[in-house]
Write an enzyme that holds these catalytic residues in place. Structure first.
Site, PDB file in Angstrom:
ATOM      1  N   ASP A   6      32.380 -87.061 -29.553  1.00  0.00           N
ATOM      2  CA  ASP A   6      31.478 -87.366 -28.443  1.00  0.00           C
ATOM      3  C   ASP A   6      30.869 -88.755 -28.614  1.00  0.00           C
ATOM      4  OD1 ASP A   6      29.702 -86.639 -26.134  1.00  0.00           O
ATOM      5  OD2 ASP A   6      28.165 -86.770 -27.680  1.00  0.00           O
ATOM      6  N   GLU A  49      37.156 -83.931 -27.188  1.00  0.00           N
ATOM      7  CA  GLU A  49      36.286 -84.746 -28.046  1.00  0.00           C
ATOM      8  C   GLU A  49      36.696 -84.609 -29.511  1.00  0.00           C
ATOM      9  OE1 GLU A  49      32.236 -84.589 -25.284  1.00  0.00           O
ATOM     10  OE2 GLU A  49      32.467 -83.224 -26.979  1.00  0.00           O
TER      11      GLU A  49
END
Length: 229
Positions: A49, A121
């Site tokens: 992320d 992610e």
């Protein structure tokens, strides 16, 4: 450690061949499959992320050198939110290789927006740890493609946009109510109604609650903004 044939095929779709295959295996292992001898992808998701965020922030600055922060922020949010990550995950068929526990598999886990976004992610983090920032950056830019240049200047997810509209009218935040759920357990379809305190409401159906909420919010926002004109 050797990769299975499906994971080798996934490497081709991703565009990165792993020097450390264990990183990819961990990236596609959902928490429902974790054990004392098998790590899941949650820590990688956390790292990925942040890597994605840095890449997108830099890419947006390069794409529009004169844009103020007020325009960059919503563009950034549109590109890094779970829906965008899940869309890229579907593009490279990431769902096909995610390792899931039985219960998660039976409830349609491979199609869940949040699960796909989280796994995307984690894969980004795996590339970063395997080959460094530049490799991860190159993969992100390639996979997101023209989404970066074409992201709308006022891009916001529909739920956030509807909430901002409601606040601007002095209303309470919209409510989202599950009206119906049908289909088999492994492939449910949700009907969600988005409601405003003042009365207007719209419904939408989708394979996940998140998608249905976003679709209902989009429909309701279009309705109330149309009423304003």
């Amino acid at each position: 450690m050797k990769l299975s044939a499906p994971l080798r095929a996934f490497q081709d779709r991703l565009g990165h061949s792993f020097a450390k295959p264990e990183l990819l295996i961990r990236a596609v292992t959902h928490s429902s499959m974790s054990s004392p001898h098998r790590d899941d992808n949650q820590r990688l998701e956390f790292l990925g992320d942040r890597v994605l965020g840095l890449v997108m922030a830099e890419a947006l600055l390069k794409a529009d050198p004169t844009a103020p922060e007020g325009l960059l922020a919503p563009r950034y949010n549109a590109l890094v939110r779970k829906e965008a990550c899940a869309d890229v995950a579907r593009q490279i068929q990431l769902g096909d290789v995610i390792k899931l526990g039985r219960s998660e598999m039976l409830t349609g886990g491979r199609r869940k927006e949040a699960l796909l976004g989280d796994a995307m992610e984690a894969v980004i983090a795996a590339v970063y740890l395997d080959a460094g920032f530049e490799a991860a950056q190159a993969r992100i830019i390639a996979l997101w493609g023209d989404r970066i240049e074409n992201v709308e200047a006022d891009a916001r997810d529909p739920k956030s946009a509807l909430q901002e509209w409601a606040q601007g009218q002095g209303e309470e935040p919209p409510k989202y109510v599950e009206i119906d759920r049908d289909g088999p357990d492994h492939a449910p379809v949700f009907t969600i109604e988005a409601r405003l305190q003042s009365g207007p409401a719209e419904q939408a159906r989708a394979p996940s609650k998140r998608q249905a909420e976003q679709a209902a919010a989009k429909a309701l926002l279009a309705r109330v903004q149309g009423d304003d004109t």
